[in-house]
Design an enzyme around this catalytic site. Structure first.
Site, PDB file in Angstrom:
ATOM      1  N   ASP A   9       0.875  -1.164   0.000  1.00 39.54           N
ATOM      2  CA  ASP A   9       0.000   0.000   0.000  1.00 39.54           C
ATOM      3  C   ASP A   9       0.929   1.236   0.000  1.00 39.54           C
ATOM      4  O   ASP A   9       2.116   1.122   0.335  1.00 39.54           O
ATOM      5  CB  ASP A   9      -0.817  -0.049   1.300  1.00 39.54           C
ATOM      6  CG  ASP A   9      -1.473   1.259   1.636  1.00 39.54           C
ATOM      7  OD1 ASP A   9      -2.298   1.727   0.827  1.00 39.54           O
ATOM      8  OD2 ASP A   9      -1.142   1.837   2.681  1.00 39.54           O
ATOM      9  N   ASP A  11      -0.159   5.112   0.711  1.00 37.57           N
ATOM     10  CA  ASP A  11      -0.400   6.198   1.666  1.00 37.57           C
ATOM     11  C   ASP A  11      -0.531   5.651   3.076  1.00 37.57           C
ATOM     12  O   ASP A  11      -1.485   4.929   3.364  1.00 37.57           O
ATOM     13  CB  ASP A  11      -1.658   6.971   1.252  1.00 37.57           C
ATOM     14  CG  ASP A  11      -1.432   7.668  -0.068  1.00 37.57           C
ATOM     15  OD1 ASP A  11      -2.099   7.294  -1.054  1.00 37.57           O
ATOM     16  OD2 ASP A  11      -0.552   8.551  -0.132  1.00 37.57           O
ATOM     17  N   GLU A  18      -0.458  10.681   4.533  1.00 33.60           N
ATOM     18  CA  GLU A  18      -1.738  11.240   5.025  1.00 33.60           C
ATOM     19  C   GLU A  18      -1.459  12.398   5.971  1.00 33.60           C
ATOM     20  O   GLU A  18      -2.111  13.431   5.918  1.00 33.60           O
ATOM     21  CB  GLU A  18      -2.541  10.159   5.765  1.00 33.60           C
ATOM     22  CG  GLU A  18      -2.780   8.885   4.973  1.00 33.60           C
ATOM     23  CD  GLU A  18      -3.588   9.080   3.684  1.00 33.60           C
ATOM     24  OE1 GLU A  18      -3.922   8.090   3.051  1.00 33.60           O
ATOM     25  OE2 GLU A  18      -3.853  10.234   3.304  1.00 33.60           O
ATOM     26  N   GLY A  36      -9.572  10.187  -3.189  1.00 27.54           N
ATOM     27  CA  GLY A  36      -9.724  11.634  -2.991  1.00 27.54           C
ATOM     28  C   GLY A  36     -11.035  12.168  -3.534  1.00 27.54           C
ATOM     29  O   GLY A  36     -11.740  12.939  -2.866  1.00 27.54           O
ATOM     30  N   HIS A  65     -10.220  17.966  -7.091  1.00 27.04           N
ATOM     31  CA  HIS A  65      -9.277  16.881  -6.791  1.00 27.04           C
ATOM     32  C   HIS A  65      -7.960  17.091  -7.538  1.00 27.04           C
ATOM     33  O   HIS A  65      -6.871  16.868  -6.979  1.00 27.04           O
ATOM     34  CB  HIS A  65      -9.881  15.523  -7.172  1.00 27.04           C
ATOM     35  CG  HIS A  65      -8.998  14.395  -6.765  1.00 27.04           C
ATOM     36  ND1 HIS A  65      -8.331  13.591  -7.654  1.00 27.04           N
ATOM     37  CD2 HIS A  65      -8.627  13.974  -5.531  1.00 27.04           C
ATOM     38  CE1 HIS A  65      -7.594  12.712  -7.004  1.00 27.04           C
ATOM     39  NE2 HIS A  65      -7.766  12.920  -5.692  1.00 27.04           N
ATOM     40  N   THR A 104      -2.700   0.613  -4.523  1.00 26.03           N
ATOM     41  CA  THR A 104      -3.072   1.825  -3.804  1.00 26.03           C
ATOM     42  C   THR A 104      -4.351   2.444  -4.352  1.00 26.03           C
ATOM     43  O   THR A 104      -4.715   2.228  -5.509  1.00 26.03           O
ATOM     44  CB  THR A 104      -1.947   2.877  -3.888  1.00 26.03           C
ATOM     45  OG1 THR A 104      -2.367   4.080  -3.224  1.00 26.03           O
ATOM     46  CG2 THR A 104      -1.594   3.213  -5.333  1.00 26.03           C
TER      47      THR A 104
END
Ligand code: XBP
Ligand code: MG
Length: 220
Positions: A9, A11, A18, A36, A65, A104
């Site tokens: 993964d 983030d 984050e 997002g 975004h 991700t």
């Protein structure tokens, strides 16, 4: 079957983006929603539902975004540090003949903004963002990566930071190691192979041992 690949993964796992990146563009509470654009829609639904009824709402969410992504990419350019042990484990895993993949919810652009080209080159495949229709906790992105690697879940381990990521990996049949962040520390990690403060003390032989234990029942 022996361990053949690790799936990371991004983030919260490779780097605490984050806290150091996305949070500066979004609010922590919204992290319960992955994606997002999905998070912006969720925020609007809660705080400005009339906005979502406008004809151009989706287009404006995409624009917002994209703006947030520009801010995040700029923060990455200033340097968001990888979490402890991540770079060493990536290099050790490749030297040990393991393949690496990314699974991700963030955009491919955010992945290449975060990782220098030299580290990006270590990954056999990158499954990111809108590659799949359903984001985590749906298993889609992990299933897509498994198909790209042409490997069964039993030949891999997933490494995650959040309950949504754990649900996605488990639903794809992947044993999963968790390294929580300040945002996910209180999440429910039931079903995880291990929950660790970070990857600082994790070496490939340990992962191979955990992988054997995780899939021992498959051998019966
Ligand atoms: C976590 C996410 C992402 C990021 C924000 O991704 O849910 O949406 O919070 O990135 P991961 P975007 O699966 O790596 O934990 O704004 O690009 O979605
Ligand atoms: Mg994560």
């Amino acid at each position: 079957m022996e361990l053949q690949a690790l799936m990371f993964d991004v983030d919260g796992t490779l780097a605490d983006t984050e806290r150091d990146g996305h949070r500066q563009a979004l609010y922590g509470e919204l992290l319960e929603v992955t994606g997002g654009k999905e998070r912006i829609r969720f925020f609007c639904d809660r705080h400005a539902p009339e906005f979502l009824r406008q004809a151009d709402a989706e287009a404006r969410i995409k624009e917002l975004h994209a703006a947030k992504t520009r801010h995040y990419v700029a923060l990455c350019a200033q340097g968001i540090p990888l979490r402890p042990g991540v770079e060493a484990l990536l290099r050790e895993a490749r030297a040990a003949g393991l393949r690496l993949a990314i699974a991700t919810t963030t955009t491919p652009e955010n992945v290449t903004a975060l990782l220098p080209a030299e580290l990006m080159a270590l990954f056999a495949t990158v499954g990111a963002g809108d590659t799949v229709a359903s984001k985590k906790p749906a298993p889609d992105i992990y299933q897509w990566v498994l198909a790209q690697l042409d490997l069964p879940a039993a030949a891999c381990l997933a490494i995650e930071d959040s309950a949504n990521g754990l649900k996605a990996a488990l639903a794809a049949g992947l044993a999963t190691v968790i390294t929580p962040t300040d945002y996910t520390r209180d999440h429910d990690f039931a079903g995880a192979l291990a929950v660790l403060p970070d990857l600082g003390r994790v070496a490939v032989p340990l992962l191979r041992r955990w992988h054997e234990i995780a899939y021992a029942s498959d051998k019966k």
